[in-house]
Scaffold this motif. Structure first.
Motif, PDB file in Angstrom:
ATOM      1  N   GLN A 144       6.930   7.739  -8.469  1.00 42.53           N
ATOM      2  CA  GLN A 144       8.358   8.011  -8.263  1.00 42.53           C
ATOM      3  C   GLN A 144       9.082   6.826  -7.625  1.00 42.53           C
ATOM      4  OE1 GLN A 144       6.835  11.461  -5.927  1.00 42.53           O
ATOM      5  NE2 GLN A 144       8.681  12.484  -6.690  1.00 42.53           N
ATOM      6  N   ILE A 145       8.378   6.148  -6.721  1.00 46.57           N
ATOM      7  CA  ILE A 145       8.980   5.103  -5.895  1.00 46.57           C
ATOM      8  C   ILE A 145       8.240   3.795  -6.114  1.00 46.57           C
ATOM      9  CG2 ILE A 145       9.570   4.410  -3.523  1.00 46.57           C
ATOM     10  CD1 ILE A 145      10.992   6.959  -4.503  1.00 46.57           C
ATOM     11  N   LEU A 146       8.992   2.689  -6.134  1.00 47.98           N
ATOM     12  CA  LEU A 146       8.409   1.353  -6.179  1.00 47.98           C
ATOM     13  C   LEU A 146       8.687   0.666  -4.845  1.00 47.98           C
ATOM     14  CD1 LEU A 146       7.142  -1.056  -7.787  1.00 47.98           C
ATOM     15  CD2 LEU A 146       9.482  -1.667  -8.442  1.00 47.98           C
ATOM     16  N   ILE A 147       7.652   0.091  -4.247  1.00 43.74           N
ATOM     17  CA  ILE A 147       7.824  -0.700  -3.027  1.00 43.74           C
ATOM     18  C   ILE A 147       7.437  -2.134  -3.378  1.00 43.74           C
ATOM     19  CG2 ILE A 147       7.261  -0.949  -0.586  1.00 43.74           C
ATOM     20  CD1 ILE A 147       6.202   1.933  -0.665  1.00 43.74           C
ATOM     21  N   ALA A 148       8.328  -3.073  -3.116  1.00 43.82           N
ATOM     22  CA  ALA A 148       8.099  -4.427  -3.626  1.00 43.82           C
ATOM     23  C   ALA A 148       8.701  -5.490  -2.719  1.00 43.82           C
ATOM     24  CB  ALA A 148       8.703  -4.562  -5.025  1.00 43.82           C
ATOM     25  N   THR A 149       8.182  -6.695  -2.844  1.00 47.67           N
ATOM     26  CA  THR A 149       8.819  -7.874  -2.253  1.00 47.67           C
ATOM     27  C   THR A 149       9.789  -8.437  -3.296  1.00 47.67           C
ATOM     28  OG1 THR A 149       7.153  -9.384  -3.137  1.00 47.67           O
ATOM     29  CG2 THR A 149       6.711  -8.404  -0.976  1.00 47.67           C
ATOM     30  N   ASP A 150      10.333  -9.611  -3.005  1.00 47.36           N
ATOM     31  CA  ASP A 150      11.228 -10.242  -3.979  1.00 47.36           C
ATOM     32  C   ASP A 150      10.476 -10.747  -5.202  1.00 47.36           C
ATOM     33  OD1 ASP A 150      10.010 -12.097  -2.377  1.00 47.36           O
ATOM     34  OD2 ASP A 150      11.802 -13.266  -1.943  1.00 47.36           O
ATOM     35  N   ALA A 151       9.180 -10.432  -5.307  1.00 47.11           N
ATOM     36  CA  ALA A 151       8.419 -10.736  -6.522  1.00 47.11           C
ATOM     37  C   ALA A 151       8.994 -10.015  -7.734  1.00 47.11           C
ATOM     38  CB  ALA A 151       6.947 -10.358  -6.348  1.00 47.11           C
ATOM     39  N   ILE A 152       9.791  -8.961  -7.521  1.00 43.42           N
ATOM     40  CA  ILE A 152      10.374  -8.253  -8.670  1.00 43.42           C
ATOM     41  C   ILE A 152      11.650  -8.936  -9.175  1.00 43.42           C
ATOM     42  CG2 ILE A 152       9.466  -6.016  -7.958  1.00 43.42           C
ATOM     43  CD1 ILE A 152      12.460  -5.275  -7.328  1.00 43.42           C
ATOM     44  N   SER A 153      12.111  -9.987  -8.471  1.00 42.15           N
ATOM     45  CA  SER A 153      13.377 -10.609  -8.874  1.00 42.15           C
ATOM     46  C   SER A 153      13.258 -11.364 -10.195  1.00 42.15           C
ATOM     47  CB  SER A 153      13.883 -11.548  -7.780  1.00 42.15           C
ATOM     48  OG  SER A 153      13.005 -12.638  -7.587  1.00 42.15           O
ATOM     49  N   MET A 154      12.017 -11.625 -10.629  1.00 43.85           N
ATOM     50  CA  MET A 154      11.802 -12.282 -11.922  1.00 43.85           C
ATOM     51  C   MET A 154      10.645 -11.632 -12.650  1.00 43.85           C
ATOM     52  SD  MET A 154      12.099 -16.391 -11.821  1.00 43.85           S
ATOM     53  CE  MET A 154      10.833 -16.538 -10.583  1.00 43.85           C
TER      54      MET A 154
END
Length: 526
Positions: free
Chosen positions: A240-250
């Motif tokens: 349901q939820i994604l927890i991420a660093t700024d690694a998802i920015s690209m």
């Protein structure tokens, strides 16, 4: 004689970058910049143009993106090859190549090249690769994609090259709305992504939230394969939820409805600082994917963080300004070594950064990771300067004992010209219990990546690439399973490692020998 030497050195220290790429200069290239925010379709449109070309090249910032481009071309029935630092899938009939940007072939004449995420030319450690690609890619048409903060930079480089530039603007396809109130962690909607800025904070949030929600996590230390699996779980609504660093920015297309920042500060490798408007915009743009949501939402999990994010989000994006950083090349390395009479890679790199002058909006720069590696490499004897330079570009981190020990072993292999068969440094338990356990396995995957990188540079010395691929899949599978479980706070288990490195196994063997010797001695005594 001395005057002649000084004149040669001065000529060497003045460089016009565009002259280093004669094939690109001969093609009368046309430059296009597809500029726009995240979720504006600029990369999609660039890839559509690439598919129509008789021959093409996609230059990606990440191995994950290069792989996605490769799979996209194959699904469109276009013969393609994949080339990254540690993986090559070559097709003799391929008309197109998908590659990480550092692996560009400057001698391959093609119709269209797509250079993705061109704003990365500002990056301290990798920006040089985008500078080289823009100047030197041998394509009749060069399509760059990126955010508006790179527009002036691209214009300056095009002006330096005296090449035509067409700017094609893209608008975001869904609106991005800033929430009025902060969002409690107890009231998260499905499709929400929480942003933290460290691996530790991501895993702590996961530990806290997975009692109530199903959770996926993405952070930089994870391999591309595991990131992809975590993204797939979120995409398929298995979490349901994604927890991420700024690694998802690209590099990942994710069905995120709402982005919530859990903090407004990050450690950037030098100091802890507030995040910038550019970083906020790049991350926030991932919310509200076109075709899935009518809008994207931006917020925070704390009142003070929301206040900062809201204010910063409305401020102007900061434009990338020259000079743009340039890395030393092989020819410059050899010439400088000869002139300043040293084989020390560290000394040459420092001399280059302090003395080299470039025509146009560029500056000589060293990569911090190369400097760190060069200090290790310079302590080794019987390495050629070419080998030193190659090894200094290896994918290592000096923060990992496992990788540093492996790097030392691999350098010895190259010096002795003795075959190195891949050996894991750890033995896996059924699952990782603590964050430390997980980190060891993540580092083992990075060690495999280092071995695979070397296997393409020195195939005779590092022949176990197939074995390394199998082991990487095995370790990645272990990480994926561990992330789906509960990781206990490692402070409670500091003195109880759940599995052993080579060093602890040696210590155990020594302890067993001492125990056996003492038992024999006691038997003799009685």
């Amino acid at each position: 004689m001395k005057d002649n030497w000084q004149e040669q050195l001065q000529n060497l220290l003045n460089c016009d970058l565009k002259t280093l790429y004669p094939l690109a200069r001969s093609l009368n290239r046309k430059l296009e910049f597809y500029v726009g925010p995240t979720n504006s379709g600029k990369t999609y449109n660039a890839m559509q143009d690439l598919k129509k070309a008789n021959s093409g090249l996609y230059l990606a910032p990440l191995r994950l993106l290069a792989l996605e481009g490769y799979e996209d071309l194959k699904e469109s029935n276009i013969d393609a090859s994949l080339v990254t630092g540690e993986e090559q899938i070559l097709n003799e009939d391929a008309s197109h190549i998908c590659s990480t940007i550092e692996m560009i072939d400057f001698d391959l004449d093609i119709d269209i090249a797509v250079i993705d995420e061109v704003q990365m030319l500002e990056d301290n450690d990798r920006g040089w690769a985008w500078v080289n690609a823009i100047i030197g890619v041998p394509a009749k048409k060069v399509i760059m994609t990126g955010s508006v903060n790179a527009l002036e930079a691209v214009k300056k480089i095009a002006s330096y090259l005296s090449e035509d530039l067409q700017v094609i603007r893209h608008k975001r396809k869904t609106p991005l709305v800033v929430l009025d109130k902060f969002t409690s962690l107890d009231k998260l909607e499905d499709g929400t992504a929480l942003i933290a800025f460290s691996r530790s904070d991501v895993l702590k949030l996961k530990q806290k939230l997975q009692k109530k929600y199903s959770v996926s996590v993405i952070y930089g230390n994870l391999s591309p394969e595991v990131r992809r699996d975590e993204a797939r779980r979120f995409r398929e609504k298995k979490s349901q939820i994604l927890i991420a660093t700024d690694a998802i920015s690209m590099g990942l297309n994710l069905p995120i409805k709402t982005i919530l920042f859990t903090t407004d500060t990050k450690f950037d490798g030098v100091s802890k600082r507030k995040i910038s408007v550019n970083e906020i915009v790049q991350i926030a743009g991932r919310a509200g994917r076109f075709g899935l949501f009518e809008a994207g939402y931006l917020g925070a999990t704390r009142r003070d963080v929301l206040s900062y994010i809201s204010k910063e989000f409305e401020s102007p994006i900061k434009t990338i300004k020259p000079p743009f950083k340039v890395k030393i090349n092989n020819n410059q390395l050899e010439a400088l070594s000869s002139h300043i009479e040293t084989k020390s890679l560290t000394k040459i790199l420092k001399f280059f950064a302090e003395n080299m002058v470039f025509q146009g909006p560029f500056i000589a720069s060293n990569i911090s990771s190369m400097l760190e590696a060069s200090k290790i490499i310079d302590t080794k004897i019987n390495l050629s300067l070419e080998e030193k330079y190659l090894l200094a570009q290896a994918p290592i981190t000096t923060k990992s004992t496992i990788i540093l020990q492996a790097f030392d072993s691999y350098i010895a292999t190259i010096i002795k010209k003795k075959v190195n068969h891949y050996k894991p440094s750890i033995t896996l338990p059924k699952k990782a219990i603590t964050q430390k356990d997980l980190l060891l396995v993540e580092d083992e995957v990075k060690k495999i990546s280092l071995y695979l990188w070397l296997s393409y540079k020195f195939p005779e010395l590092f022949p176990d690439n197939e074995k390394a691929y199998i082991l990487r899949n095995y370790f990645n599978s272990f990480i994926e399973k561990s992330l789906k479980g509960v990781l206990i706070d490692e402070k409670r288990f500091e003195d109880k490692p759940k599995f052993k490195t080579e060093r602890t196994k040696k210590q155990d063997r020594t302890s067993e020998k001492i125990r056996d010797r003492n038992q024999k001695s006691n038997k003799k005594r009685f």
